[in-house]
Design a protein around this motif. Structure first.
Motif, short mmCIF file in Angstrom:
data_model
loop_
_atom_site.label_atom_id
_atom_site.label_comp_id
_atom_site.label_asym_id
_atom_site.label_seq_id
_atom_site.Cartn_x
_atom_site.Cartn_y
_atom_site.Cartn_z
N VAL A 81 0.82 -1.21 0.00
CA VAL A 81 0.00 0.00 0.00
C VAL A 81 0.86 1.26 0.00
O VAL A 81 0.68 2.16 -0.81
CB VAL A 81 -0.96 0.00 1.21
CG1 VAL A 81 -1.69 1.34 1.33
CG2 VAL A 81 -1.96 -1.14 1.09
N TYR A 82 1.83 1.32 0.91
CA TYR A 82 2.68 2.51 1.03
C TYR A 82 4.02 2.25 0.32
O TYR A 82 5.08 2.24 0.94
CB TYR A 82 2.92 2.83 2.51
CG TYR A 82 1.67 3.23 3.27
CD1 TYR A 82 0.89 4.29 2.83
CD2 TYR A 82 1.29 2.56 4.43
CE1 TYR A 82 -0.25 4.67 3.53
CE2 TYR A 82 0.16 2.93 5.13
CZ TYR A 82 -0.61 3.99 4.68
OH TYR A 82 -1.73 4.36 5.37
N ARG A 83 3.94 2.09 -0.98
CA ARG A 83 5.10 1.60 -1.72
C ARG A 83 6.23 2.61 -1.83
O ARG A 83 7.36 2.22 -2.15
CB ARG A 83 4.66 1.14 -3.11
CG ARG A 83 3.94 2.18 -3.94
CD ARG A 83 3.16 1.57 -5.08
NE ARG A 83 2.47 2.55 -5.88
CZ ARG A 83 2.94 3.05 -7.01
NH1 ARG A 83 4.10 2.63 -7.47
NH2 ARG A 83 2.26 3.96 -7.68
N HIS A 84 5.98 3.89 -1.58
CA HIS A 84 7.05 4.89 -1.67
C HIS A 84 7.55 5.34 -0.30
O HIS A 84 8.27 6.32 -0.20
CB HIS A 84 6.55 6.12 -2.44
CG HIS A 84 6.25 5.85 -3.88
ND1 HIS A 84 7.11 5.14 -4.70
CD2 HIS A 84 5.18 6.21 -4.65
CE1 HIS A 84 6.58 5.07 -5.92
NE2 HIS A 84 5.42 5.70 -5.92
N GLN B 2 -1.77 6.30 -6.96
CA GLN B 2 -1.37 7.15 -8.07
C GLN B 2 -0.33 8.20 -7.69
O GLN B 2 0.23 8.86 -8.56
CB GLN B 2 -2.61 7.85 -8.64
CG GLN B 2 -3.64 6.92 -9.26
CD GLN B 2 -4.90 7.64 -9.66
OE1 GLN B 2 -4.91 8.85 -9.85
NE2 GLN B 2 -6.00 6.90 -9.79
N LEU B 3 -0.06 8.37 -6.40
CA LEU B 3 0.91 9.38 -5.98
C LEU B 3 2.30 9.01 -6.46
O LEU B 3 2.70 7.84 -6.42
CB LEU B 3 0.90 9.50 -4.45
CG LEU B 3 -0.41 9.98 -3.81
CD1 LEU B 3 -0.29 9.91 -2.29
CD2 LEU B 3 -0.75 11.39 -4.25
N SER B 4 3.07 10.00 -6.88
CA SER B 4 4.41 9.74 -7.38
C SER B 4 5.43 9.86 -6.25
O SER B 4 5.23 10.59 -5.27
CB SER B 4 4.77 10.74 -8.48
OG SER B 4 4.97 12.04 -7.94
N LEU B 5 6.54 9.14 -6.40
CA LEU B 5 7.63 9.23 -5.43
C LEU B 5 8.13 10.67 -5.34
O LEU B 5 8.41 11.17 -4.25
CB LEU B 5 8.76 8.28 -5.82
CG LEU B 5 10.02 8.34 -4.95
CD1 LEU B 5 9.70 7.98 -3.51
CD2 LEU B 5 11.10 7.41 -5.50
N HIS B 6 8.23 11.34 -6.48
CA HIS B 6 8.72 12.72 -6.49
C HIS B 6 7.86 13.62 -5.61
O HIS B 6 8.37 14.40 -4.78
CB HIS B 6 8.75 13.25 -7.93
CG HIS B 6 9.16 14.70 -8.03
ND1 HIS B 6 8.24 15.74 -7.92
CD2 HIS B 6 10.38 15.28 -8.20
CE1 HIS B 6 8.88 16.89 -8.02
NE2 HIS B 6 10.17 16.64 -8.20
N ALA C 20 9.00 15.35 -2.02
CA ALA C 20 8.98 16.81 -1.91
C ALA C 20 8.15 17.25 -0.69
O ALA C 20 8.57 18.13 0.07
CB ALA C 20 8.41 17.43 -3.19
N HIS C 21 6.98 16.62 -0.50
CA HIS C 21 6.15 17.00 0.65
C HIS C 21 6.78 16.50 1.95
O HIS C 21 6.70 17.19 2.98
CB HIS C 21 4.75 16.44 0.49
CG HIS C 21 3.76 17.07 1.44
ND1 HIS C 21 3.29 18.35 1.30
CD2 HIS C 21 3.16 16.58 2.56
CE1 HIS C 21 2.46 18.64 2.27
NE2 HIS C 21 2.36 17.58 3.05
N ALA C 22 7.42 15.33 1.91
CA ALA C 22 8.08 14.80 3.11
C ALA C 22 9.22 15.71 3.55
O ALA C 22 9.41 15.94 4.75
CB ALA C 22 8.59 13.39 2.83
#
Length: 495
Positions: free
Chosen positions: A89-92, A463-467, A471-473
């Motif tokens: 689920v939290y793949r990134h 659908q969220l991207s790693l990028h 950036a938000h992290a």
């Protein structure tokens, strides 16, 4: 909940939609909110802090529980299954690097004691992958763990540190070059237990929930009163917003995900519960002379003694998070407290409450971080070069019941429409969400779920991207006063 196929649902086609209130926006509350909102269930999420997932120092996936020799094999299997779910689920959010387990000669344990459990976990993982290849998120099951004898380490110590380690042997090189081989019992173990980034988890949940109109996130909000409806068919939630304005809202079902303050919500709801709370801290260090990409390393030891376990958790740019399971480092005298007959909330003393409000003295930060560095340097002597890298990561961890060794826990119920999240480890959060979905269906508040793959339950967050997540992290890390390196991935070149 079946690991291979879990359940999803949709809103009823007639009547008012079910609304679920969730108190607490930590890893558990936010995950429950995401799980429900992704499936169209209306959610009101209340968080007293200014952002989500700002609690205990999450850093490790616990894909098998091998850090904890004292817990049962069944708890380890549960943690393995929950960790696989978490990775799907939290793949990134994972730092994909292995963990090395080393047993010092002065420790009462023996390396051979680990092997039956490791073999059981490897076999369990193999079975799960055979059932569904998508469960293979920890790599090939045959590589789940690898043993290293002294002669293996002597051979690896002759190699240069690789810039981008890929194989178990390459990950082991900096360990082999840096530890005193006379200090340890053999074999050493390398296991596919990965890291978790608390900042990328927080970013994932924040970005996903912002896209889901079914979830209303109330940050900087304090719940002040809970009143159960006369028929027991829901709750009236009173809360105070950031402008000190009072509000009320009715929900059909209430989830207590208050973390270490779960007992305060139980008290508001007049529901008794026995539990423990333990305050712990991890320390951020910077080793500027480090010229290698390290695995995580666990040096086993007896908890609470001067020889307590030492944990070295790597991040990019020479930053390391340290745990030392002694009362002078990660543990604290009087830091473990229990509830009593008058309140479900264990009471930490004033000094811990001040720390939980970010009031650490600079002297104590430097003192405890230096102790952590010294504790690690007894095994990695060059680590004495490390310096304080930032303020501690800290928090209070709830433990339901009266067993302080409990690590795999999820949810309990006291009233028909009241669930209590009681996770100890972050990887258990999805299990709580699944159980609440099932409970809502059993109460006919939502239709009976249909079978879906785990990934299909989270169409928006997938659908969220790693990028975007990184950036938000990094933004969250900076806002919270931590090095942004802690938000960046490590080991993501591994497939």
């Amino acid at each position: 909940m079946n690991l291979i196929e879990s359940k999803t649902t949709s809103l009823p086609h007639s009547g008012l939609p079910t609304t679920v209130g969730i108190i607490g926006g930590g890893i558990a509350g936010s995950t429950i909110a995401l799980r429900l909102a992704e499936q169209g269930i209306h959610v009101q999420l209340f968080e007293e802090g200014k952002s989500l997932v700002n609690g205990p120092p999450i850093c490790h996936l616990h894909a098998g529980g091998n850090l904890y020799r004292e817990i049962s094999d069944q708890q380890c299997i549960t943690l393995l299954k929950q960790s696989i779910d978490t990775l799907r689920v939290y793949r990134h959010t994972t730092n994909i690097r292995p963990t090395v387990i080393a047993i010092p000669c002065n420790d009462a344990g023996d390396s051979s004691d680990l092997l039956p459990r490791l073999t059981l976990l490897q076999q369990t993982y193999q079975t799960l992958v055979e059932q569904d290849p998508k469960n293979g998120v920890l790599g090939d099951p045959k590589d789940y763990f690898k043993l290293y004898q002294r002669h293996d380490l002597e051979r690896l110590a002759l190699h240069d540190n690789p810039e981008h380690p890929l194989t178990p042997d390459q990950w082991m090189i900096p360990v082999a070059k840096s530890i005193n081989l006379d200090q340890f019992k053999y074999p050493l173990v390398m296991v596919q237990e990965y890291g978790l980034s608390v900042f990328r988890i927080a970013a994932t949940l924040t970005l996903a929930l912002n896209k889901l109109t079914q979830c209303h996130v109330h940050t900087n909000t304090k719940v002040t009163s809970l009143i159960e409806n006369e028929q027991g068919l829901g709750w009236q939630v009173s809360y105070q917003d950031s402008a000190n304005q009072q509000h009320q809202i009715n929900v059909d079902y209430l989830v207590n995900a208050g973390g270490y303050r779960t007992g305060t919500i139980d008290d508001l709801a007049h529901i008794p519960r026995q539990r423990m709370v333990e305050f712990k801290a991890a320390y951020i260090t910077h080793w500027s002379q480090c010229d290698a990409q390290w695995p995580e390393v666990i040096f086993h030891g007896e908890r609470g003694t001067p020889n307590g376990m030492a944990q070295l958790t790597p991040y990019p740019d020479g930053f390391f998070q340290l745990h030392g399971m002694t009362q002078d480092i990660t543990l604290f005298k009087n830091g473990l407290v229990s509830s009593n007959a008058t309140s479900a909330q264990p009471q930490l003393n004033t000094s811990f409450k001040e720390k939980l409000q970010q009031h650490w003295s600079q002297q104590e930060i430097e003192q405890r971080t230096q102790r952590a560095i010294n504790h690690m340097a007894q095994f990695v002597d060059k680590f004495e070069q490390a310096t304080v890298g930032g303020k501690p990561l800290f928090g209070a961890q709830q433990i339901p019941g009266n067993d302080p060794t409990l690590r795999a826990a999820d949810v309990s119920y006291s009233h028909q429409r009241y669930a209590r999240s009681e996770i100890v480890k972050a990887s258990s959060a999805l299990s709580v969400a699944d159980a609440i979905i099932d409970q809502l269906a059993a109460l006919a508040l939502i239709p009976q779920p249909t079978q879906q793959t785990r990934e299909n339950e989270f169409p928006i967050s997938q659908q969220l991207s790693l990028h975007d997540i990184v950036a938000h992290a990094e933004k969250l890390a900076a806002e919270r006063g931590f090095p942004t390196s802690l938000a960046r991935p490590i080991g993501h070149n591994i497939k």
